[in-house]
Scaffold this motif. Sequence first.
Motif, PDB file in Angstrom:
ATOM      1  N   THR A  41       0.820  -1.217   0.000  1.00  0.00           N
ATOM      2  CA  THR A  41       0.000   0.000   0.000  1.00  0.00           C
ATOM      3  C   THR A  41       0.854   1.268   0.000  1.00  0.00           C
ATOM      4  O   THR A  41       0.337   2.374   0.091  1.00  0.00           O
ATOM      5  CB  THR A  41      -0.938   0.023   1.220  1.00  0.00           C
ATOM      6  OG1 THR A  41      -0.157  -0.076   2.414  1.00  0.00           O
ATOM      7  CG2 THR A  41      -1.952  -1.113   1.151  1.00  0.00           C
ATOM      8  N   SER A  42       2.167   1.100  -0.075  1.00  0.00           N
ATOM      9  CA  SER A  42       3.083   2.234  -0.189  1.00  0.00           C
ATOM     10  C   SER A  42       4.292   1.743  -0.967  1.00  0.00           C
ATOM     11  O   SER A  42       4.307   0.610  -1.436  1.00  0.00           O
ATOM     12  CB  SER A  42       3.493   2.742   1.194  1.00  0.00           C
ATOM     13  OG  SER A  42       4.215   1.751   1.882  1.00  0.00           O
ATOM     14  N   GLY A  43       5.299   2.563  -1.110  1.00  0.00           N
ATOM     15  CA  GLY A  43       6.497   2.121  -1.809  1.00  0.00           C
ATOM     16  C   GLY A  43       6.890   3.059  -2.926  1.00  0.00           C
ATOM     17  O   GLY A  43       6.221   4.069  -3.181  1.00  0.00           O
ATOM     18  N   SER A  58      -5.605  11.541  -0.857  1.00  0.00           N
ATOM     19  CA  SER A  58      -6.654  11.444   0.168  1.00  0.00           C
ATOM     20  C   SER A  58      -7.618  10.297  -0.126  1.00  0.00           C
ATOM     21  O   SER A  58      -8.072   9.610   0.790  1.00  0.00           O
ATOM     22  CB  SER A  58      -7.404  12.765   0.314  1.00  0.00           C
ATOM     23  OG  SER A  58      -8.062  13.102  -0.868  1.00  0.00           O
ATOM     24  N   GLU A  59      -7.913  10.070  -1.397  1.00  0.00           N
ATOM     25  CA  GLU A  59      -8.773   8.943  -1.776  1.00  0.00           C
ATOM     26  C   GLU A  59      -8.085   7.613  -1.416  1.00  0.00           C
ATOM     27  O   GLU A  59      -8.713   6.702  -0.878  1.00  0.00           O
ATOM     28  CB  GLU A  59      -9.063   9.010  -3.271  1.00  0.00           C
ATOM     29  CG  GLU A  59     -10.086   8.056  -3.766  1.00  0.00           C
ATOM     30  CD  GLU A  59     -10.413   8.262  -5.241  1.00  0.00           C
ATOM     31  OE1 GLU A  59     -11.408   7.664  -5.660  1.00  0.00           O
ATOM     32  OE2 GLU A  59      -9.700   8.984  -5.955  1.00  0.00           O
ATOM     33  N   TRP A  60      -6.793   7.520  -1.709  1.00  0.00           N
ATOM     34  CA  TRP A  60      -6.011   6.325  -1.386  1.00  0.00           C
ATOM     35  C   TRP A  60      -5.981   6.108   0.122  1.00  0.00           C
ATOM     36  O   TRP A  60      -6.210   5.010   0.611  1.00  0.00           O
ATOM     37  CB  TRP A  60      -4.594   6.480  -1.940  1.00  0.00           C
ATOM     38  CG  TRP A  60      -3.702   5.310  -1.696  1.00  0.00           C
ATOM     39  CD1 TRP A  60      -2.774   5.178  -0.716  1.00  0.00           C
ATOM     40  CD2 TRP A  60      -3.648   4.089  -2.465  1.00  0.00           C
ATOM     41  NE1 TRP A  60      -2.141   3.967  -0.822  1.00  0.00           N
ATOM     42  CE2 TRP A  60      -2.650   3.285  -1.880  1.00  0.00           C
ATOM     43  CE3 TRP A  60      -4.338   3.631  -3.585  1.00  0.00           C
ATOM     44  CZ2 TRP A  60      -2.333   2.028  -2.389  1.00  0.00           C
ATOM     45  CZ3 TRP A  60      -4.022   2.373  -4.082  1.00  0.00           C
ATOM     46  CH2 TRP A  60      -3.031   1.587  -3.485  1.00  0.00           C
ATOM     47  N   ASN A  61      -5.705   7.188   0.873  1.00  0.00           N
ATOM     48  CA  ASN A  61      -5.598   7.085   2.327  1.00  0.00           C
ATOM     49  C   ASN A  61      -6.931   6.779   3.002  1.00  0.00           C
ATOM     50  O   ASN A  61      -6.954   6.352   4.152  1.00  0.00           O
ATOM     51  CB  ASN A  61      -4.991   8.355   2.920  1.00  0.00           C
ATOM     52  CG  ASN A  61      -3.516   8.462   2.627  1.00  0.00           C
ATOM     53  OD1 ASN A  61      -2.837   7.474   2.375  1.00  0.00           O
ATOM     54  ND2 ASN A  61      -3.006   9.674   2.656  1.00  0.00           N
ATOM     55  N   SER A  62      -8.041   6.972   2.293  1.00  0.00           N
ATOM     56  CA  SER A  62      -9.362   6.673   2.837  1.00  0.00           C
ATOM     57  C   SER A  62      -9.728   5.192   2.719  1.00  0.00           C
ATOM     58  O   SER A  62     -10.742   4.763   3.268  1.00  0.00           O
ATOM     59  CB  SER A  62     -10.433   7.500   2.122  1.00  0.00           C
ATOM     60  OG  SER A  62     -10.219   8.858   2.355  1.00  0.00           O
ATOM     61  N   CYS A  63      -8.938   4.427   2.003  1.00  0.00           N
ATOM     62  CA  CYS A  63      -9.231   2.999   1.815  1.00  0.00           C
ATOM     63  C   CYS A  63      -9.136   2.250   3.139  1.00  0.00           C
ATOM     64  O   CYS A  63      -8.337   2.578   4.007  1.00  0.00           O
ATOM     65  CB  CYS A  63      -8.278   2.389   0.795  1.00  0.00           C
ATOM     66  SG  CYS A  63      -8.604   2.952  -0.888  1.00  0.00           S
TER      67      CYS A  63
END
Length: 72
Positions: A41-43, A58-63
């Motif tokens: 989820t990162s990298g 922000s959309e990604w972090n809301s998952c």
Amino acid sequence: MTTSRLLHERMREKGYSKIRLQNELGCCEKTLRNYLNGTTTSGPYLMKLLAILNISVSEWNSCENIKQEEVL
């Protein structure tokens, strides 16, 4: 929504195949697979991946599967 579902939906909307996305990212098949199944989820490829698929941070972090820092 999970990161996996978000990525697959955006790939479908934008008409991206796994091979095309892998080529644009410049990563190996295993790396892309890990993003697509939600293991990674990162990298180093995350920002480029989000830009290609037009996903905001922000959309990604809301998952659901993104670990959020606990506020004390």
